[in-house]
Scaffold this active site. Sequence first.
Site, mmCIF file in Angstrom:
data_model
loop_
_atom_site.group_PDB
_atom_site.id
_atom_site.type_symbol
_atom_site.label_atom_id
_atom_site.label_comp_id
_atom_site.label_asym_id
_atom_site.label_seq_id
_atom_site.Cartn_x
_atom_site.Cartn_y
_atom_site.Cartn_z
ATOM 1 N N SER B 265 0.160 2.790 3.304
ATOM 2 C CA SER B 265 1.015 3.479 2.343
ATOM 3 C C SER B 265 0.782 2.890 0.957
ATOM 4 O O SER B 265 0.273 1.795 0.827
ATOM 5 C CB SER B 265 2.479 3.276 2.713
ATOM 6 O OG SER B 265 2.855 1.933 2.437
ATOM 7 N N ASP B 266 1.171 3.645 -0.068
ATOM 8 C CA ASP B 266 1.262 3.033 -1.380
ATOM 9 C C ASP B 266 2.520 2.153 -1.326
ATOM 10 O O ASP B 266 3.359 2.321 -0.436
ATOM 11 C CB ASP B 266 1.372 4.090 -2.490
ATOM 12 C CG ASP B 266 0.871 3.543 -3.827
ATOM 13 O OD1 ASP B 266 0.886 2.313 -4.007
ATOM 14 O OD2 ASP B 266 0.470 4.349 -4.683
ATOM 15 N N TRP B 267 2.654 1.227 -2.271
ATOM 16 C CA TRP B 267 3.713 0.222 -2.164
ATOM 17 C C TRP B 267 5.120 0.849 -2.260
ATOM 18 O O TRP B 267 5.461 1.458 -3.255
ATOM 19 C CB TRP B 267 3.494 -0.852 -3.237
ATOM 20 C CG TRP B 267 2.700 -2.014 -2.714
ATOM 21 C CD1 TRP B 267 3.043 -3.330 -2.817
ATOM 22 C CD2 TRP B 267 1.458 -2.011 -1.984
ATOM 23 N NE1 TRP B 267 2.108 -4.125 -2.167
ATOM 24 C CE2 TRP B 267 1.137 -3.351 -1.652
ATOM 25 C CE3 TRP B 267 0.605 -1.009 -1.515
ATOM 26 C CZ2 TRP B 267 -0.007 -3.706 -0.925
ATOM 27 C CZ3 TRP B 267 -0.540 -1.357 -0.798
ATOM 28 C CH2 TRP B 267 -0.820 -2.684 -0.521
ATOM 29 N N HIS B 268 5.862 0.702 -1.176
ATOM 30 C CA HIS B 268 7.172 1.321 -1.028
ATOM 31 C C HIS B 268 7.080 2.850 -1.126
ATOM 32 O O HIS B 268 8.015 3.509 -1.573
ATOM 33 C CB HIS B 268 8.162 0.792 -2.081
ATOM 34 C CG HIS B 268 8.471 -0.668 -1.942
ATOM 35 N ND1 HIS B 268 9.103 -1.186 -0.837
ATOM 36 C CD2 HIS B 268 8.211 -1.717 -2.762
ATOM 37 C CE1 HIS B 268 9.231 -2.502 -0.995
ATOM 38 N NE2 HIS B 268 8.696 -2.856 -2.135
ATOM 39 N N GLY B 269 5.930 3.392 -0.704
ATOM 40 C CA GLY B 269 5.716 4.843 -0.823
ATOM 41 C C GLY B 269 6.291 5.634 0.346
ATOM 42 O O GLY B 269 6.381 6.848 0.299
#
Lengths: 329, 792
Positions: B265-269
């Site tokens: 995932s993208d960070w906290h995505g």
Amino acid sequence: MSYGFERPNQDAGGEPFRPFIHHACDVPYHWHNECEILLVLKGELRIVVEGAASDLHAGDVIIVNSRLSHHTSSRKADTVICGIHLDLGYYEWAGLTDFSKRHFFCKNYLHGKYFDAIIQPIRSLLARLLLSDMEKDNILAQSLVGLLCRHVYENVPWQDAMAISASTRAESKQRVQRLMELALGNPDLTLQEIADIEQVTTSHLSRLFRKSTGILFKDYLQNLKLDRISKRLRESEVAVADIGIDEGFSNGQHFYRIFKQRFGCTPSEYRRSRGHKARPEQVSSLEECGPMLMEYALMLPDLMPKILGRLNAGTVPRVSVPHDLAQLH
Amino acid sequence: MSSTTFKKIAERRKKTSAAILQRMTLGEKLRLLNGRGLWRTSANYRLDIPEVVMTDGSYGVRFSPSQIVGGEGQNSDLATFLDIVAQNSGQGHETSSQTEPATCFPTGSCIANSWNRDLVREVGEAIGRECRNFGVDMLLGPGINIRRTPLGGRAYEYVSEDPYLSGELGAAMIQGIQRMGVGACLKHFACNNSEIERTSMDSRVDERALREIYLAGFERAIRKGKPHAVMSSYNRVNGEQAAESEWLLTRLLREEWRYQGLVISDWHGIKDRPASLRAGNDLDMPESLHRQESLARAFEAGLIDEEVIDRSCVRMLDFITKVTEWRRTSHEEEKIDFADHHRLAYRAASESLVLVHNKGILPLNPDQKTRIAIIGAAATVPVIQGSGSATIRPTAVDIPLDELRKRLPKAEIEWHAGPSDDADENGLSKALALAARCDTTIVFANSLVAADGEGADRQDLFLAPGQDRLITELGVSAVRTIVVTANPDAVAMEWLDRVDAVLVGFFAGQAFGSACADILVGSANPSGKLAATFPHRIEDTPGFLTYPGEGGIHRYSEGIFVGYRYYDARMVKPLFPFGFGLSYTSFAYSNIEAQAVETEGESGVEISFDVRNSGPLAGAETAQIYASFPKSPIRRAPRALVEFVKVSLAPGQSSRLSVTVPQRDLRFYDVAHDDWAFEGGLVDFQVGSSSRDLRLSAQIDLPASHYAPPDLSLDSPPIRYLEEPLARRHLEGFLTERWKLSPIQLARLCDMLRPSFFSLGLTLNWYVEDSVSDSEITALIAIIIAERAAMR
């Protein structure tokens, strides 16, 4: 070789730490109250801790936490390992709060390069310790170990050991721990007596013990016995035969055979070496790995600022000067 | 490596991963699928599963030891993360000062102008080496989202407005990084083309544009580069959160494209962790106890199968093996030669700067005694990179002013910072006065630093306040003026006709100063060509009318007509077209040939032509090959890039270049049949120096492949049957059979049917005064469709 079944007894003036270096040979399942730091200097070593195997290569460092059963076997003939047993309780008493209640996570090979910042001081302090003359310069050894403990305390990731044991150990495991403690504190107890106390049969007790430690309970009791014997050989002048009889050996030949199996020499030979002098095997390991240890030890000056921690200019205490130095001129 | 060896290794790896999986508890599995701290995965002490260390940076390594170590167990360092994202490349590197120095190579939108796969691969290798040096197992790059609008905040990291160029250079970067044993992570998948409301915006893209433009580059980069990881993006795609889209992450990526690696995932995505895992988003970054728990609860409630968890765990274990193998083979002594990497950064910059305008003033003569005014803060503090998570701390920075002084020893050089904004009359008049005293003025201009970057798009295409006015006034004053720009993507140049030369720098990395000085004095011959169109004004850009969307929805209203495809279709004259860039020498094209070929069971077209250096200096030319489909029944872009070749030639030297364009690259996405298809017919291959400077052309007739006209229905008028030979044959058979017609009668009936715009059934009933039932027509259609399918 330090198998370390015995619990260092501070009251009797034993050291709170025991460094070691040796060619790795197969060390059977054992367990000790001390925390063990292990560094592979050469070759490959397989260590099994609580049933989980790890293959270590030269330069690898791991911490085997207190009271975890483990055994090692070398994967290459020329494997040399070194390390130290630490009585965390002693250093907790000396100021590292809750040191003994920590379960450390230290296996450098599971981490990225950033972990070297944690590992390098361990290697260097350990190497310097092994290169020092612990007899003659005990204060240096004490200091190095103190720094090592503080470094581990400050930098190695950890979790509450109670939480770990609660989550990873079954009740039967805790019972085994209790048995070990019981046997340790009461040298005269027999297997039957312990089984009676725990209200189980001796066969159930043996099965349970073997399942979680990998050794038979009677072998465990025998190792404790041998630990006590080696201690008395080192620290007292009581005759060898008397010590054997005191520990319940009725047959001299049997006593000698069992002792040699464990320590690789007769009780008299052991006494002559007083357990102090490095045994021949240890000396050759030291000589062989001297340059390697030296390399680690030489990094110590560069690492020292990090080991000692950052100096904060704002909190430098005022130094009181007992004499007016100016008057001396 | 032979494919059998590769298979064996892959098989062994699978076995080991499967064996480890067997011994894992559910808790251990869940921890494995979530990060540890901000930049690591979780090590397993019981099973000796190592952690993976990753870090940001698409054009260099941003490595901060304190960030790597910190932040375990809690979300507390969301603040740290937001600091990194918001970090500012211009203001003294506040956050980046905590990071270790690393080579700052030209950013994605800059190095794309080199059109040089080998160079990009080499830069990838250098970045891979620096990763090893810092102990980073995977770099979170490259990013190859389409530069749909020049305002895009992260356009500086991305490659091009064209999917072919994006895919080719993306693959080269991945190959370079992974050649060093370190993992690359292709991002951001997909349709993250603007930073406005980046984590919630719904990019609404029609399926053809999605396939042909926004996903095609990813497919190419994955097929050719085989990245170890792909990062799902923050945004929604057609209503679905990208990180939770099963269509995107499983059906397309894994089933259609046969991607074998990990999705992170993208960070906290990730918003809904169980949904993201079901969709195929294996690793959730960074550590989040909340999301770990939500997964555990979903499992307990029976909302997620253990097989789904296991599937991702095996991918994760495979991934860990792949990206940590290098640690065992690396040596402590492995030292990085940062000076060598700086030289590579120089080469990359010098191939990536684009000379777009030159009224004969460049190159400057280094032997001439002359007075030169250098204006602009960027001459002393060069703008070399963008702002955001990729922002890194360079190992060295070449200062343009110093580099020019070194190369022009006989010139009298004076510097002034120029106006600081539009109201700085004092700065403006001082700069103009200095210019008036000199023979030549070089302005170092830049777009507004740190107004854009990660999390924010640019507001307009203008230079930083005060600079456009300064350049206009210099132009009016008839001073010889050279403009050098630093810009993430296109900038407008209303003053272009008034100045004598423009060198577009983009964010050219730490060696920008020396590279641009060498080009200005002619010790290097520029060879960069724009990887995206420069419009005259923002109103001319393709998505202008629907950018940046409203109500959380961003409609990509231009469809497949992105970049030059739009300017060409609308016949809008750009400021500088796609693929454009000047050289100090000239190149002549001749002798084109095109022929159909069959290589490795795949049909394609081989195109050969000569390129000759017809000018006075050694130089490099990027020959671009475009395909055009002049007679296609399908709506196609006027031309689309299908290949490019960069060649270095001595004066007078000629080279015969030959490329093979596989037929698969000529296909369009047939929405009616949910499949790629090639309609066949005349294809015009155009070869040239830019998308608007086409020197050669060769036509070739190619057979259709996988192509079928839209399906027939009860509503279809007769003409739809008659125009397609297959359908016509069946219709004629049907008519002959039904009314026992002679060939002449049949021909007459067909002629009568042809003009009708009513359905076939209705038309027949009108003319033949008989009742043809719907079921008869349906049967006829079924036969036609079955035979079409058999032929595909």
